[in-house]
Motif scaffolding. Structure first.
Motif, short mmCIF file in Angstrom:
data_model
loop_
_atom_site.label_atom_id
_atom_site.label_comp_id
_atom_site.label_asym_id
_atom_site.label_seq_id
_atom_site.Cartn_x
_atom_site.Cartn_y
_atom_site.Cartn_z
N UNK A 121 0.81 -1.22 0.00
CA UNK A 121 0.00 0.00 0.00
C UNK A 121 0.84 1.28 0.00
N UNK A 122 2.16 1.15 0.13
CA UNK A 122 3.02 2.33 0.15
C UNK A 122 3.12 2.94 1.54
N UNK A 123 4.25 3.59 1.82
CA UNK A 123 4.47 4.17 3.14
C UNK A 123 3.50 5.30 3.46
N UNK A 124 3.08 6.07 2.46
CA UNK A 124 2.19 7.20 2.71
C UNK A 124 0.88 6.77 3.37
N UNK A 128 5.20 -1.64 7.81
CA UNK A 128 6.20 -0.93 7.01
C UNK A 128 7.42 -1.82 6.76
N UNK A 129 7.95 -1.76 5.54
CA UNK A 129 9.19 -2.44 5.17
C UNK A 129 10.11 -1.32 4.68
N UNK A 130 11.15 -1.02 5.46
CA UNK A 130 11.90 0.21 5.27
C UNK A 130 13.38 -0.07 5.00
N UNK A 131 13.93 0.70 4.05
CA UNK A 131 15.36 0.68 3.75
C UNK A 131 16.03 1.69 4.70
N UNK A 132 16.71 1.18 5.72
CA UNK A 132 17.31 2.06 6.72
C UNK A 132 18.51 2.81 6.16
N UNK A 181 8.15 0.67 1.52
CA UNK A 181 6.73 0.50 1.24
C UNK A 181 6.09 -0.12 2.48
N UNK A 182 4.81 -0.40 2.41
CA UNK A 182 4.13 -1.03 3.53
C UNK A 182 3.17 -2.07 2.98
N UNK A 183 2.85 -3.03 3.83
CA UNK A 183 1.95 -4.11 3.43
C UNK A 183 0.79 -4.20 4.41
N UNK A 184 -0.40 -4.22 3.86
CA UNK A 184 -1.61 -4.50 4.65
C UNK A 184 -1.73 -6.02 4.60
N UNK A 185 -1.43 -6.70 5.73
CA UNK A 185 -1.28 -8.16 5.68
C UNK A 185 -2.59 -8.93 5.56
N UNK A 186 -2.48 -10.13 5.03
CA UNK A 186 -3.58 -11.09 5.03
C UNK A 186 -3.89 -11.37 6.50
N UNK A 187 -5.16 -11.43 6.85
CA UNK A 187 -5.56 -11.59 8.24
C UNK A 187 -5.61 -13.06 8.64
#
Length: 149
Positions: A13-16, A119-123, A32-38
């Motif tokens: 879904x993107x970081x925003x 969130x999945x972030x490149x530090x 980016x970010x992920x709205x996970x499967x529940x």
């Protein structure tokens, strides 16, 4: 060039879209970010490398190029004090892309009043260092999320 892959199944879904200004404003770094499967599942390593930081709700894997990738399981989940999370590796372990790191259940995170968005972030990266960032697509563990040069 490092390819960062999805640690979980869900919708990129993107970081925003992250309901936390620190992540949505890319203050921690781009990604980016992920709205996970529940459903209960395992979060897996997004790159080959060493687990340099490990908490029930978040982990960082650093690859051979020195790129650190943060996977944060939910928002404000540090407040759950590890409840609903099970660590499957130890800090300092060498992992391969796809190795299970943490078992968790997004449904339990939401039942505790927290967002399950991850969130999945490149530090320590610049936005210009990333390309092909996944957003608006469904992903499975191991699917490409972004490239990091």
């Amino acid at each position: 060039m490092t390819t960062v892959t999805s640690p979980i199944a869900g919708r990129a879904i993107g970081l925003a879209a992250v309901p936390d200004p620190v992540f949505s404003g890319a203050m921690v770094g781009p990604g980016t970010a992920i709205d996970p499967v529940r459903k209960a599942s395992e979060a897996v390593a997004p790159v080959d490398g060493i687990v340099v930081s490990l908490h029930p709700h978040a982990f960082v894997v650093v690859d051979d190029e020195g790129h650190g990738v943060l996977t944060h399981l939910g928002i404000d989940t540090v407040q759950l004090n590890g409840q609903g999370f099970e660590l499957l590796v130890s800090k300092g372990d060498t992992v391969r892309r796809g190795d299970a790191i943490v078992r968790w259940n997004p449904t339990e995170v939401e039942a505790a009043g927290k967002s399950a968005v991850c969130p999945i972030v490149a530090l320590e990266a610049t936005a210009e260092a990333l390309s092909s960032i996944a957003e608006g697509i469904d992903v499975e563990p191991g699917d490409k999320l972004f490239s990091w040069k």
